[in-house]
Design a protein around this motif. Structure first.
Motif, PDB file in Angstrom:
ATOM      1  N   ALA A 106       3.611  -1.741  -1.805  1.00 46.36           N
ATOM      2  CA  ALA A 106       2.447  -2.626  -1.841  1.00 46.36           C
ATOM      3  C   ALA A 106       2.826  -3.993  -1.284  1.00 46.36           C
ATOM      4  O   ALA A 106       3.933  -4.485  -1.522  1.00 46.36           O
ATOM      5  CB  ALA A 106       1.926  -2.770  -3.263  1.00 46.36           C
TER       6      ALA A 106
ATOM      7  N   LYS B 152      -0.177  -0.149   0.216  1.00 45.47           N
ATOM      8  CA  LYS B 152      -1.370  -0.682  -0.415  1.00 45.47           C
ATOM      9  C   LYS B 152      -1.347  -2.182  -0.133  1.00 45.47           C
ATOM     10  O   LYS B 152      -0.295  -2.818  -0.250  1.00 45.47           O
ATOM     11  CB  LYS B 152      -1.362  -0.409  -1.913  1.00 45.47           C
ATOM     12  CG  LYS B 152      -1.456   1.073  -2.226  1.00 45.47           C
ATOM     13  CD  LYS B 152      -1.480   1.331  -3.702  1.00 45.47           C
ATOM     14  CE  LYS B 152      -1.575   2.843  -3.944  1.00 45.47           C
ATOM     15  NZ  LYS B 152      -1.673   3.148  -5.359  1.00 45.47           N
TER      16      LYS B 152
ATOM     17  N   MET C 212      -3.900  -2.113  -7.888  1.00 42.48           N
ATOM     18  CA  MET C 212      -3.309  -1.197  -6.915  1.00 42.48           C
ATOM     19  C   MET C 212      -2.550  -0.062  -7.589  1.00 42.48           C
ATOM     20  O   MET C 212      -2.222   0.933  -6.942  1.00 42.48           O
ATOM     21  CB  MET C 212      -2.360  -1.956  -5.973  1.00 42.48           C
ATOM     22  CG  MET C 212      -3.049  -2.907  -5.025  1.00 42.48           C
ATOM     23  SD  MET C 212      -1.911  -3.631  -3.823  1.00 42.48           S
ATOM     24  CE  MET C 212      -0.953  -4.746  -4.849  1.00 42.48           C
TER      25      MET C 212
ATOM     26  N   VAL D  68       0.573  -0.319  -8.874  1.00 39.37           N
ATOM     27  CA  VAL D  68       1.932  -0.398  -8.333  1.00 39.37           C
ATOM     28  C   VAL D  68       2.806  -1.247  -9.266  1.00 39.37           C
ATOM     29  O   VAL D  68       2.368  -2.279  -9.766  1.00 39.37           O
ATOM     30  CB  VAL D  68       1.906  -1.028  -6.916  1.00 39.37           C
ATOM     31  CG1 VAL D  68       3.303  -1.239  -6.376  1.00 39.37           C
ATOM     32  CG2 VAL D  68       1.096  -0.164  -5.964  1.00 39.37           C
TER      33      VAL D  68
ATOM     34  N   ALA E 128       6.592  -3.938  -4.980  1.00 39.07           N
ATOM     35  CA  ALA E 128       5.673  -4.839  -4.285  1.00 39.07           C
ATOM     36  C   ALA E 128       6.393  -6.055  -3.718  1.00 39.07           C
ATOM     37  O   ALA E 128       7.489  -6.407  -4.147  1.00 39.07           O
ATOM     38  CB  ALA E 128       4.583  -5.295  -5.249  1.00 39.07           C
TER      39      ALA E 128
END
Length: 165
Positions: free
Chosen positions: A28, A62, A105, A107, A112
């Protein structure tokens, strides 16, 4: 690592190797809007930024725009043009908007990264949220009056930080 230290410092978003991020386990990417994706003196992101985001989507990332800009119409327009979900008036450096984006998301913070152009908002927020941060140079020198003041201190803090051109 200091709370104000970015994991990386890169000349611009498009120079970030998405394949390398994916290989490093990132899934992400949270992105700042003003002077990261969209130059402060323009309404739209450059075509090269849109192409970079398209490649990120092709890889399976994402994506989420997290902006301190309080003009919801500007943020939502840019997000729609770029195909992103968004949060405006994020109040960075507080980490709450990043935490909200991660939850939306689905995540984990370790998967990320946040990309932004300001040391004292974007990098600090990411580090407080436990997310890797990538600082990019601002796309233009046009800034809000108070951001220009922060830029003076940023330049001093980044003097010895190498920038990946």
């Amino acid at each position: 690592m200091s709370i104000l230290s970015p994991k990386r410092y890169v000349s611009r978003v498009e120079r970030i190797d998405l394949d390398a991020l994916w290989a490093a386990g990132k899934r992400a990417i949270m992105l700042d809007r003003d002077n990261t994706l969209v130059p402060r003196d323009r309404a739209c992101a450059p075509d090269s930024v849109a192409a970079w985001l398209d490649h990120a989507r092709e890889l399976g990332f994402k994506l989420y725009m997290v902006s301190n800009n309080w003009h919801r119409d500007q943020v939502e327009r840019s997000a729609a043009e770029l195909g992103l979900d968004s949060i405006c008036f994020a109040c960075k450096p507080l980490p709450f908007a990043l935490t909200r984006a991660l939850a939306r998301m689905g995540v984990a913070r370790e998967a990320a990264v946040l990309i932004g152009d300001q040391l004292y908002t974007d990098v600090w927020s990411a580090n407080l949220a436990g997310v890797d941060s990538i600082l990019v140079k601002p796309q233009t020198h046009v800034d809000l009056w108070y951001t220009r003041i922060f830029r003076i201190f940023e330049r001093r803090a980044l003097r010895r930080v190498p920038c990946e051109e």
